[in-house]
Design a protein around this motif. Structure first.
Motif, PDB file in Angstrom:
ATOM      1  N   ASP A 159       2.292  26.753 -64.889  1.00 13.54           N
ATOM      2  CA  ASP A 159       1.040  26.140 -64.439  1.00 13.54           C
ATOM      3  C   ASP A 159       0.140  27.124 -63.699  1.00 13.54           C
ATOM      4  N   ASP A 160       0.730  28.161 -63.092  1.00 13.45           N
ATOM      5  CA  ASP A 160      -0.069  29.116 -62.332  1.00 13.45           C
ATOM      6  C   ASP A 160      -0.697  30.205 -63.194  1.00 13.45           C
ATOM      7  N   GLY A 161      -0.509  30.099 -64.495  1.00 16.35           N
ATOM      8  CA  GLY A 161      -1.082  31.085 -65.406  1.00 16.35           C
ATOM      9  C   GLY A 161      -0.103  32.161 -65.825  1.00 16.35           C
ATOM     10  N   GLY A 162       1.042  32.243 -65.145  1.00 13.82           N
ATOM     11  CA  GLY A 162       2.075  33.200 -65.512  1.00 13.82           C
ATOM     12  C   GLY A 162       2.983  32.634 -66.590  1.00 13.82           C
ATOM     13  N   TYR A 163       4.148  33.196 -66.710  1.00 12.43           N
ATOM     14  CA  TYR A 163       5.095  32.686 -67.691  1.00 12.43           C
ATOM     15  C   TYR A 163       6.514  33.038 -67.273  1.00 12.43           C
ATOM     16  N   THR A 164       7.467  32.316 -67.838  1.00 13.95           N
ATOM     17  CA  THR A 164       8.873  32.643 -67.685  1.00 13.95           C
ATOM     18  C   THR A 164       9.464  32.745 -69.079  1.00 13.95           C
ATOM     19  N   MET A 165      10.754  33.057 -69.167  1.00 12.56           N
ATOM     20  CA  MET A 165      11.406  33.202 -70.455  1.00 12.56           C
ATOM     21  C   MET A 165      12.649  32.323 -70.503  1.00 12.56           C
ATOM     22  N   ASP A 166      12.729  31.498 -71.532  1.00 13.63           N
ATOM     23  CA  ASP A 166      13.983  30.810 -71.831  1.00 13.63           C
ATOM     24  C   ASP A 166      14.764  31.692 -72.794  1.00 13.63           C
ATOM     25  N   HIS A 167      16.066  31.770 -72.629  1.00 15.11           N
ATOM     26  CA  HIS A 167      16.838  32.686 -73.468  1.00 15.11           C
ATOM     27  C   HIS A 167      18.307  32.308 -73.472  1.00 15.11           C
ATOM     28  N   SER A 168      19.037  32.839 -74.445  1.00 10.98           N
ATOM     29  CA  SER A 168      20.473  32.631 -74.514  1.00 10.98           C
ATOM     30  C   SER A 168      21.126  33.141 -73.240  1.00 10.98           C
ATOM     31  N   ALA A 169      22.052  32.369 -72.695  1.00  7.87           N
ATOM     32  CA  ALA A 169      22.662  32.725 -71.416  1.00  7.87           C
ATOM     33  C   ALA A 169      24.052  33.318 -71.554  1.00  7.87           C
ATOM     34  N   ALA A 170      24.638  33.255 -72.735  1.00  6.73           N
ATOM     35  CA  ALA A 170      25.996  33.758 -72.918  1.00  6.73           C
ATOM     36  C   ALA A 170      26.032  35.277 -72.933  1.00  6.73           C
ATOM     37  N   VAL A 171      27.171  35.838 -72.527  1.00  5.58           N
ATOM     38  CA  VAL A 171      27.427  37.270 -72.635  1.00  5.58           C
ATOM     39  C   VAL A 171      28.071  37.513 -73.997  1.00  5.58           C
ATOM     40  N   TYR A 172      27.521  38.461 -74.751  1.00  7.33           N
ATOM     41  CA  TYR A 172      28.025  38.750 -76.090  1.00  7.33           C
ATOM     42  C   TYR A 172      29.115  39.817 -76.018  1.00  7.33           C
ATOM     43  N   LEU A 173      30.215  39.585 -76.718  1.00  6.84           N
ATOM     44  CA  LEU A 173      31.327  40.531 -76.772  1.00  6.84           C
ATOM     45  C   LEU A 173      31.347  41.203 -78.137  1.00  6.84           C
ATOM     46  N   MET A 174      31.383  42.526 -78.134  1.00  7.11           N
ATOM     47  CA  MET A 174      31.379  43.301 -79.372  1.00  7.11           C
ATOM     48  C   MET A 174      32.599  44.223 -79.383  1.00  7.11           C
ATOM     49  N   ASP A 175      33.166  44.453 -80.565  1.00  7.15           N
ATOM     50  CA  ASP A 175      34.324  45.340 -80.639  1.00  7.15           C
ATOM     51  C   ASP A 175      33.877  46.803 -80.641  1.00  7.15           C
ATOM     52  N   ALA A 176      34.824  47.706 -80.823  1.00  4.41           N
ATOM     53  CA  ALA A 176      34.524  49.141 -80.729  1.00  4.41           C
ATOM     54  C   ALA A 176      33.607  49.629 -81.841  1.00  4.41           C
ATOM     55  N   ASP A 177      33.458  48.838 -82.906  1.00  5.45           N
ATOM     56  CA  ASP A 177      32.526  49.164 -83.985  1.00  5.45           C
ATOM     57  C   ASP A 177      31.218  48.399 -83.844  1.00  5.45           C
ATOM     58  N   ASN A 178      31.014  47.813 -82.662  1.00  6.71           N
ATOM     59  CA  ASN A 178      29.818  47.042 -82.335  1.00  6.71           C
ATOM     60  C   ASN A 178      29.650  45.833 -83.258  1.00  6.71           C
ATOM     61  N   ARG A 179      30.784  45.177 -83.549  1.00  8.03           N
ATOM     62  CA  ARG A 179      30.778  43.939 -84.324  1.00  8.03           C
ATOM     63  C   ARG A 179      31.065  42.776 -83.379  1.00  8.03           C
ATOM     64  N   PHE A 180      30.338  41.688 -83.578  1.00 15.29           N
ATOM     65  CA  PHE A 180      30.473  40.522 -82.711  1.00 15.29           C
ATOM     66  C   PHE A 180      31.853  39.883 -82.823  1.00 15.29           C
ATOM     67  N   VAL A 181      32.465  39.575 -81.660  1.00 14.32           N
ATOM     68  CA  VAL A 181      33.776  38.930 -81.666  1.00 14.32           C
ATOM     69  C   VAL A 181      33.842  37.687 -80.785  1.00 14.32           C
ATOM     70  N   GLY A 182      32.777  37.362 -80.050  1.00 10.66           N
ATOM     71  CA  GLY A 182      32.805  36.162 -79.232  1.00 10.66           C
ATOM     72  C   GLY A 182      31.831  36.226 -78.072  1.00 10.66           C
ATOM     73  N   THR A 183      31.954  35.273 -77.156  1.00 10.12           N
ATOM     74  CA  THR A 183      31.058  35.210 -76.005  1.00 10.12           C
ATOM     75  C   THR A 183      31.812  34.820 -74.751  1.00 10.12           C
ATOM     76  N   ILE A 184      31.183  35.085 -73.617  1.00  5.17           N
ATOM     77  CA  ILE A 184      31.567  34.508 -72.336  1.00  5.17           C
ATOM     78  C   ILE A 184      30.420  33.597 -71.958  1.00  5.17           C
ATOM     79  N   ALA A 185      30.704  32.326 -71.777  1.00  7.07           N
ATOM     80  CA  ALA A 185      29.654  31.354 -71.502  1.00  7.07           C
ATOM     81  C   ALA A 185      29.102  31.514 -70.092  1.00  7.07           C
ATOM     82  N   TYR A 186      27.867  31.087 -69.897  1.00 11.34           N
ATOM     83  CA  TYR A 186      27.270  31.112 -68.567  1.00 11.34           C
ATOM     84  C   TYR A 186      28.078  30.202 -67.640  1.00 11.34           C
ATOM     85  N   GLY A 187      28.502  30.734 -66.518  1.00 13.80           N
ATOM     86  CA  GLY A 187      29.262  29.956 -65.562  1.00 13.80           C
ATOM     87  C   GLY A 187      30.737  29.822 -65.887  1.00 13.80           C
ATOM     88  N   GLU A 188      31.208  30.526 -66.915  1.00 14.39           N
ATOM     89  CA  GLU A 188      32.629  30.447 -67.278  1.00 14.39           C
ATOM     90  C   GLU A 188      33.495  30.962 -66.128  1.00 14.39           C
TER      91      GLU A 188
END
Length: 208
Positions: A159-188
């Motif tokens: 409302d004040d003319g600025g902005y915020t950002m909504d975004h995914s909150a989970a932490v992404y886990l990647m293996d040694a080849d940078n391949r996705f293997v899971g997440t840590i949820a926000y507040g886990e």
């Protein structure tokens, strides 16, 4: 109910759905791989090449993050609660892992590059742990990574003319080849998060 609240409820519903889906996949696949296989079967639809800039203005690509597992948090420095809370938790994980902390890469990736310049990111992340690499870039560079990693992000006017950002909150886990293997949820719970990180380390190649 205000339009902003409706947007936020919808955004968090999407984030929750992603976290639940990832959690189910991780639970099932980690259970099935107790015979010594990989952490989980990689989900090729999440992750990929990227080129961003760290807090010192140096180019960082996905190739720089290979060789050992990585954890990525996507957020922004103007974030009022989720990002500083999760960065504090990440700081705690690093401390709890002790010497094993060096067996992981840590990165905080901006979803708001217009405000999160390299120096802003550097100073912000420095308040938590120097091992967490701040990453930002041009709008196009950031959007390309968000798309590749299936990260939800949306600019929300205030409302004040600025902005915020909504975004995914989970932490992404990647293996040694940078391949996705899971997440840590926000507040886990810390115990659960550390279990995932230790398993990620255990399943990494010995050379990493």
């Amino acid at each position: 109910m205000s339009a902003l609240k409706l947007i936020r409820y919808g955004a968090w519903a999407a984030v929750a759905a992603l976290a639940i889906a990832a959690g189910v996949i991780v639970s099932l696949q980690m259970t099935s791989n107790d015979n010594g296989g990989s952490l989980i079967e990689p989900l090729s639809a999440i992750g990929g090449p990227f080129e961003l800039t760290n807090g010192n203005g140096e180019v960082v690509t996905d190739k720089d993050m290979t060789g050992k597992p990585s954890i990525y948090l996507f957020g922004f420095t103007f974030c009022p609660d989720v990002c500083p809370t999760t960065l504090s938790e990440m700081q705690g994980w690093i401390m709890s892992l002790g010497e094993d902390a060096g067996k992981l890469n840590y990165a905080f990736v901006s979803v708001d590059p217009e405000r999160d310049t390299p120096d802003v990111m550097r100073d912000y992340v420095a308040a938590f742990d120097e091992r967490i690499v701040p990453l930002t870039g041009s709008r196009d560079q950031v959007d390309a990574m968000l798309k590749a990693y299936r990260v939800y992000s949306k600019k929300v006017p205030l409302d004040d003319g600025g902005y915020t950002m909504d975004h995914s909150a989970a932490v992404y886990l990647m293996d040694a080849d940078n391949r996705f293997v899971g997440t840590i949820a926000y507040g886990e719970a810390e115990e659960s998060a550390l279990k995932k990180l230790k398993r990620l380390i255990e399943k990494a190649p010995a050379s990493s």
